[in-house]
Motif scaffolding. Structure first.
Motif, PDB file in Angstrom:
ATOM      1  N   ARG A 181       0.828  -1.329  -0.147  1.00  0.00           N
ATOM      2  CA  ARG A 181      -0.133   0.024   0.059  1.00  0.00           C
ATOM      3  C   ARG A 181       0.852   1.285  -0.129  1.00  0.00           C
ATOM      4  O   ARG A 181       1.637   1.222   0.647  1.00  0.00           O
ATOM      5  CB  ARG A 181      -1.128   0.121   1.150  1.00  0.00           C
ATOM      6  CG  ARG A 181      -1.847   1.229   1.179  1.00  0.00           C
ATOM      7  CD  ARG A 181      -3.161   1.255   2.105  1.00  0.00           C
ATOM      8  NE  ARG A 181      -4.090   0.105   1.966  1.00  0.00           N
ATOM      9  CZ  ARG A 181      -4.975  -0.190   0.970  1.00  0.00           C
ATOM     10  NH1 ARG A 181      -5.270   0.813   0.379  1.00  0.00           N
ATOM     11  NH2 ARG A 181      -5.681  -1.315   1.385  1.00  0.00           N
ATOM     12  N   ALA A 210      -3.613   0.362  -2.630  1.00  0.00           N
ATOM     13  CA  ALA A 210      -2.892  -0.769  -2.818  1.00  0.00           C
ATOM     14  C   ALA A 210      -2.617  -1.242  -4.105  1.00  0.00           C
ATOM     15  O   ALA A 210      -3.284  -0.913  -5.039  1.00  0.00           O
ATOM     16  CB  ALA A 210      -3.853  -1.737  -1.950  1.00  0.00           C
ATOM     17  N   GLU A 216      -9.261  -5.408  -1.283  1.00  0.00           N
ATOM     18  CA  GLU A 216      -8.567  -4.271  -1.265  1.00  0.00           C
ATOM     19  C   GLU A 216      -8.285  -3.454  -2.508  1.00  0.00           C
ATOM     20  O   GLU A 216      -7.835  -2.521  -2.717  1.00  0.00           O
ATOM     21  CB  GLU A 216      -7.033  -4.522  -0.885  1.00  0.00           C
ATOM     22  CG  GLU A 216      -7.349  -4.866   0.774  1.00  0.00           C
ATOM     23  CD  GLU A 216      -7.474  -6.525   0.674  1.00  0.00           C
ATOM     24  OE1 GLU A 216      -7.831  -7.142   2.096  1.00  0.00           O
ATOM     25  OE2 GLU A 216      -7.509  -7.196  -0.085  1.00  0.00           O
TER      26      GLU A 216
END
Length: 167
Positions: free
Chosen positions: A30, A37, A93
């Motif tokens: 990240r 990310a 993510e």
């Protein structure tokens, strides 16, 4: 010994990723500058080029984006594994990841299906150790399988045992 095309080359930068996989955890990177990310691991952010990136534990949840069933592969040891499902998944993510889907027949796959990470030993010296690693569910099982196999543990995905997470 024949060349292996299924075992990654681990270096000092990627060692945390592979060590985490051996412990039953999926990592991604990240960016501290833009907050996005990314996967595969890089030393810089592919979105804003910042070098302020750190390792972060991923949830292990994903959705199936696309897949292809491989029925023939001449590179060792893939020929003995056919057919297998090569896939691209969308991690919860945000990043997309190339992987393999296990524990599901091709007729049951559908775009958007919920998946969860699993881990499999690669480079196993015998099929029994590789099968034990494929079914490993916790860090201890993964470590035992890795030690027995003498290889590296890689993330794969299987259908989620529960529905998608609530927003």
């Amino acid at each position: 010994m024949a060349a292996r095309f299924d075992v990654p080359e681990i270096d000092a930068f990627t060692r945390p990723y592979w060590d985490a996989a051996a412990g039953g955890r999926l990592l991604l990177r990240r960016c501290g500058a833009c907050g996005r990310a990314h996967h595969y691991p890089r030393e810089f952010c592919p979105h804003c080029w910042s070098e302020a990136v750190t390792w972060e534990r991923a949830s292990g949840r994903a959705t199936l984006y696309t897949w292809s069933v491989v029925h023939r592969n001449d590179l060792p040891p893939f020929g003995t594994r056919t057919p297998y499902v090569a896939a691209v998944v969308d991690l919860e993510e945000g990043p997309r990841m190339m992987t393999e889907v296990v524990d599901r027949g091709e007729e049951e796959l559908r775009a958007g299906m919920a998946l969860e990470v699993a881990f499999r030993a690669q480079g196993a010296e015998d099929a029994e150790n590789a099968e034990n690693a494929k079914d490993a569910k916790d860090a201890k099982d993964v470590e035992d399988a890795e030690g027995a196999a003498g290889g590296v543990v890689v993330p794969v995905f299987r259908p989620a045992s529960r529905g998608p997470a609530s927003p």
